[in-house]
Design an enzyme around this catalytic site. Structure first.
Site, short mmCIF file in Angstrom:
data_model
loop_
_atom_site.label_atom_id
_atom_site.label_comp_id
_atom_site.label_asym_id
_atom_site.label_seq_id
_atom_site.Cartn_x
_atom_site.Cartn_y
_atom_site.Cartn_z
N CYS B 119 0.80 -1.23 0.00
CA CYS B 119 0.00 0.00 0.00
C CYS B 119 0.84 1.28 0.00
O CYS B 119 0.30 2.37 -0.15
CB CYS B 119 -0.92 0.01 1.21
SG CYS B 119 -2.03 -1.39 1.19
N HIS B 369 -9.17 3.56 -1.92
CA HIS B 369 -7.77 3.17 -1.69
C HIS B 369 -7.31 2.27 -2.84
O HIS B 369 -7.23 1.06 -2.71
CB HIS B 369 -7.68 2.45 -0.34
CG HIS B 369 -6.32 1.93 0.03
ND1 HIS B 369 -5.15 2.40 -0.53
CD2 HIS B 369 -5.96 0.97 0.93
CE1 HIS B 369 -4.12 1.75 0.00
NE2 HIS B 369 -4.58 0.87 0.89
N CYS B 399 -0.08 2.40 6.43
CA CYS B 399 0.32 1.08 6.87
C CYS B 399 0.49 0.20 5.63
O CYS B 399 -0.01 0.53 4.56
CB CYS B 399 -0.70 0.49 7.84
SG CYS B 399 -2.36 0.32 7.14
N GLY B 401 0.64 -3.89 4.15
CA GLY B 401 0.38 -5.31 4.35
C GLY B 401 1.67 -6.09 4.48
O GLY B 401 2.68 -5.75 3.85
#
Lengths: 358, 413
Positions: B119, B369, B399, B401
C-alpha cells in the site's frame, strides 16, 4: 476564537516599537517610538499614565501623556529601572543606550542622565534585571549581548557574542526571573540562547527555528520553560531539560511573530504580537489562540502584561498607537472585575458583559 | 535631512524587515541537492467494479496521470531521467506501465520500472525517484502509482509459496492474515471501539464531501476521458449523507463479533497519480524554479508485526520526522491512509496528533484506496493542502500489508 475590542487606544505620534510597564507605578507605561516607522528620522521616548474612572479600582478610561523625550534616532526598546522609580533606559537605533531620570529630564530639556555608545550597530533590546537590580542587559545588531552596571554605562561588565555566522542581529534579551545572572537571547541566526553571566558562555542553544528569532521570554513560574517567536509565524515553547525540539508549537499568526511574553499572574497564559497586525493570548499548552486582537492597522511591535493588574495588556504598533486590552480568563473573576486585591489598587478590568451590573 | 549614517541604518532596517516578511526556508539554505516536487496530478478515484473506471484498464488511467504531471511541471518528456510506478496487484505491472508511458507521449528513451511495497508503493516510487536524484543517477524523474482493482482483485495477489515452510514459521504465516483481520487485531488489542471507528469513518466522508463541494480537489485532479468519450472529473466514493448512526447498522465484514465493517474500511477503487520530481539545481537549470511546489525532507519505512500491520504509521512517522530533524508539533497537515478506521485512529492517538490536522480533506474511507496509487495520491492532496492553508510541513503515511509503515515529510515551497 474571541476577537476582543481594545479598552483604550491612544496616539503616540511616531510609530511605536516597544513598551514597558513601570514596576513602581501600576498606571505608568513607557513607549519607545521612531519617526517614519523607525526607519529613518527622530525617535521619542514617550511615557503615558493610565487614567482610571472613579472610584478606584476602576477600568482604564484613558492614556494621558506624562512626557515625550526626543532623540536623534529611533528608539527600539525601553526598560524601567528596578531601583529608581523615575529612571528609564532606552535602546537607540544609533547604537547608544540612554538613561533618563524623568523628573530631571522634564526640567533639563529632555537631556538623558547618561548616554553611552553601547553597540556597533542598532541597539535592539534592553532588559533590567529584577534579581540583580544593579544590572542591565542590551542586545544589538552587532551579534552582541552586553551586560552593564546600570550606574556605569561607559564600559560593559560582559560582552556575550553569538557565533559569527548567519545574520548579525540579536533581537531580544531577557533576564531569567528565577536565576540571577542567567539570560536568554533571540537572534537572526535562527537560534535562541541561554547565557550564564558567570561563565560568559551560551549554556544552551535552541536551534530548531531556521529563520530569525525575534523574541524570547522566560516562564515566570517554571524556570525550565521558555517561549520564542520566530519570523516563520510560529511560537515555540521549549523545555530546557529537553532542548532538542520544542515541546509546543503555537500556530495562528500569519506573519513574523514580533514578541512573546508569559503572564506574570497566570502560569498558563502567553501573549504574542505579530507583523500580521494582531496580538493574541494563548494557553501555552493548547495549540490555538484563546483570543486575538486585530484593532491595530500596522505591525504590532510591543505587547506587555501589566505588572499590577492581572489580565491587563498593553500593545503598541507601527500605526502610532498604544492600546490597553483585557485578557480572556483573567484571574479574580474570569474576565470580570479583575482588580488586584491589594490595598490602594487603582486599576481594574471592566466586568465581562455577561456579569455587568444592571 | 537625514545624514548618511542614519540613511544607511535605514537601509539596513528595511532589509531586516523585508527578511522578516519573507523568511528563508526552514532549512538553513536551499540546497541545490534538494529534491523538489514540480507537479502533482491524479485521476479521479473510481469505485472498483461498479464505477466509471470498471472497464478502464490501468494503462489508460496511468497515462492520464503521467500526461497531466508532465504538462503541469512544464518539463520536456525527453528530459525525464526515469519513471517509477507503484503498483501492487497485477503480476507484472511494469509491462502495462511502460505501455502507459508511451500512451502519455513519453519517448522510449525514458526508462521505467515498477515498484511494489504494497500500500505504500506510490510513496515508495517517490522515495525511489528522490534517491536516484540524490545519488546523481538522474536530474528529473516521475514517481507514479496506479491500481485498477476492477481489473485485478485482492484475491489474485498471493503467488505460490510452500505451505509447509510457511506454517512452520509463525510470522511468515501471519503474512496470510487477511487485512480485515489485522484491523480486528488492532481494534481489539488497542481498544478502538466500533463507535469510534464509525465516527472516524463518518468524519472522513463529511470532510471529503465538503472538500469536493468547495472544489479543493480540482487542482490535483486530471480528468479522464473514457473510450466512449465520457469525461470523468470527480471522485466517486464520497457519500455526503453518511452518518455514524448509519454506519453503526452495518454488519462486521471479517469476523462475527468484529468491529470492522465495509463502512469503516477503505473502499476498493481504481485510480492513478503521478508526481514530477527534480533536483533543485535541475529545476533552476531548466527554468522550472517557479513551478517548485515543495521539497521532500525525509522518508522512512518501519517494520511491524504482520498480524497488526495497521500500526505501521505510529512507527514510521517518528522515524521520518527524526530524519527530517523536525518535531511532530511543527507538522501542520498529516495525510494518514485510512486503510481501516481502527488502525488510522490508533496511530493518531498513539502519536498524540491533533485530530484536526489529520486528513483534513477526508481519506481512503471516503475517497477510496487504489493500493498502488494511494501514496502518490496522498502526496498530491497534501501539497495542495499545504499551499491552501499556508502550513509549512506535512506528512504522508500509511500502513503496509505484511507489516510495515511508511512515512514521508514534505515542506511547502
Amino acid at each position: 476564537m474571541a476577537a476582543a475590542p481594545p479598552l483604550v487606544v491612544a496616539p503616540v505620534e511616531f510609530a511605536a516599537c516597544s513598551l514597558a510597564w513601570s514596576p513602581y507605578d501600576e498606571r505608568r507605561l513607557a513607549v519607545a517610538t521612531g519617526a517614519n516607522f523607525g526607519i529613518v528620522g527622530n525617535g521619542a521616548q514617550v511615557v503615558l499614565d493610565v487614567r482610571a474612572g472613579a472610584p478606584p479600582p476602576a477600568p482604564p478610561a484613558a492614556l494621558a501623556p506624562v512626557c515625550r523625550l526626543l532623540t536623534n534616532d529611533s528608539l527600539n526598546d525601553c526598560a524601567w529601572s528596578e531601583t529608581r522609580e523615575h529612571h528609564l533606559l532606552a535602546a537607540c537605533g544609533d547604537g547608544s543606550l540612554k538613561l533618563w531620570d524623568l523628573e530631571l529630564a522634564r526640567t533639563h530639556g529632555g537631556r538623558p542622565l547618561a548616554a553611552a555608545r553601547a553597540h556597533d550597530a542598532e541597539v535592539s533590546g534592553v532588559d533590567w534585571s529584577s534579581l540583580r537590580k544593579d544590572l542591565v542587559a542590551s542586545c544589538g545588531w552587532d551579534r552582541a549581548v552586553k551586560v552593564w552596571a546600570a550606574e556605569a554605562l561607559h564600559e560593559p561588565i560582559a560582552t556575550l557574542f553569538a557565533p559569527p555566522h548567519g545574520a548579525p542581529e540579536v533581537h531580544d534579551v531577557r533576564w531569567a526571573p528565577h536565576a540571577a545572572g542567567t539570560l536568554a537571547s533571540a537572534s537572526g541566526d535562527g537560534a535562541a540562547r541561554v547565557w550564564a553571566l558567570q561563565s560568559g558562555k551560551a549554556e544552551l542553544v535552541l536551534g530548531a527555528h531556521g529563520a530569525d528569532v525575534l523574541s524570547v521570554d522566560w516562564h515566570k513560574y517554571a524556570g525550565h520553560t521558555l517561549a520564542t517567536g520566530c519570523v516563520d509565524q510560529l511560537i515555540r515553547v521549549w523545555d530546557l531539560r529537553r532542548p532538542a525540539t520544542p515541546v509546543g508549537v503555537l500556530r495562528g499568526h500569519r506573519l513574523a511573530v514580533r514578541r512573546v511574553r508569559f503572564s506574570p499572574h497566570d502560569s498558563r497564559l502567553l501573549l504574542s504580537c505579530s507583523y500580521d497586525m494582531s496580538a493574541a493570548v494563548w494557553d501555552a499548552a493548547a495549540p490555538y489562540a484563546l483570543a486575538t486582537y486585530a484593532h491595530h492597522s500596522e505591525f504590532v511591535t510591543g505587547a506587555e502584561w501589566a505588572l499590577f493588574t492581572p489580565g491587563l495588556i498593553a500593545t503598541c504598533s507601527w500605526d502610532g498607537t498604544v492600546s490597553l486590552l483585557g485578557a480572556p480568563g483573567a484571574p479574580h473573576g474570569g474576565g470580570g472585575g479583575a482588580a488586584l486585591e491589594a490595598d490602594g489598587a487603582l486599576l481594574a478590568l471592566p466586568r465581562a458583559e455577561a456579569s455587568a451590573p444592571t | 535631512m537625514a545624514d548618511s549614517a542614519s540613511t544607511s541604518r535605514g537601509v539596513v532596517r528595511l532589509q531586516a524587515i523585508s527578511r522578516h516578511l519573507h523568511p528563508p526556508s526552514h532549512f538553513a539554505s536551499q540546497s541545490p541537492d534538494d529534491v523538489v516536487i514540480l507537479s502533482v496530478a491524479r485521476t479521479p478515484i473510481g469505485r472498483a467494479k461498479r464505477g466509471a473506471f470498471k472497464d478502464t484498464t490501468p494503462d489508460v488511467l496511468l497515462a492520464h496521470a503521467l500526461r497531466g504531471a508532465i504538462e503541469r511541471a512544464g518539463v520536456r518528456a525527453e528530459d525525464v531521467g526515469d519513471i517509477r510506478v507503484g503498483n501492487v496487484l497485477p503480476a507484472n505491472g511494469a509491462i502495462f506501465a511502460r505501455m502507459a508511458q508511451f500512451q502519455a507521449g513519453i519517448p522510449h528513451s525514458v526508462p521505467l520500472a515498477a515498484v511494489n511495497r504494497q500500500c505504500s508503493s506510490g510513496l515508495q516510487a517517490v522515495a525511489d525517484i528522490a534517491s536516484a536524484i540524490r545519488a546523481g543517477h538522474i536530474d528529473v524523474g516521475i514517481a507514479a502509482g496506479v491500481e485498477s482493482m476492477s481489473s485485478t482483485g485482492m484475491g489474485d495477489a498471493v503467488p505460490p509459496f510452500s505451505q509447509e515452510a510457511v506454517s512452520a514459521c509463525a510470522p511468515a504465516a501471519d503474512c496470510l492474515v487477511p487485512m480485515g483481520i489485522t484491523s480486528e487485531n488492532v481494534a481489539a488489542k488497542y481498544g478502538v471501539t466500533r463507535a469510534d471507528q464509525d465516527a472516524f469513518a463518518a468524519r472522513s466522508h463529511a470532510l471529503a464531501a465538503s472538500a469536493q463541494r468547495e472544489g479543493r480537489f480540482t487542482a490535483e485532479i486530471v480528468p479522464v476521458t473514457l473510450a466512449d468519450g465520457t469525461v470523468i472529473s470527480h471522485d466517486e466514493g464520497i457519500r455526503e449523507a453518511t452518518t455514524a448512526d448509519g454506519l453503526a447498522r452495518l454488519r462486521p465484514a471479517f469476523k462475527e463479533e468484529g468491529t470492522t465493517t465495509a463502512g469503516n474500511s477503505s473502499q476498493v477503487s481504481d485510480g492513478a497519480a503521478a508526481i514530477v520530481l527534480a533536483s533543485r539545481a535541475a529545476a533552476h537549470r531548466l527554468g522550472l524554479a517557479p513551478r517548485i511546489m515543495g521539497v521532500l525532507r525525509g522518508y522512512a519505512v518501519a517494520g511491524v508485526p504482520p498480524a497488526e500491520m495497521g500500526v505501521g504509521p505510529a512507527f514510521a512517522i517518528p522515524h521520518a520526522l527524526a530524519k527530517a530533524g523536525l518535531s511532530q508539533a511543527e507538522v501542520g497537515v498529516f495525510e494518514i491512509n485510512e486503510a481501516f478506521a481502527s488502525q488510522a485512529l490508533y496511530c493518531v492517538r498513539k502519536l498524540g496528533i491533533e485530530p484536526s490536522r489529520v486528513n483534513p480533506n477526508g481519506g481512503a474511507i471516503a475517497l477510496g484506496h487504489p493500493l498502488g496509487c494511494t501514496g502518490a495520491r496522498q502526496v498530491a492532496t497534501l501539497l495542495h493542502e499545504l499551499h491552501r492553508t499556508g502550513e509549512r510541513f506535512g506528512v504522508v503515511s500509511m500502513c503496509i500489508g505484511t507489516g510495515m509503515g511508511a512515512a514521508a515529510v514534505f515542506e511547502r515551497a
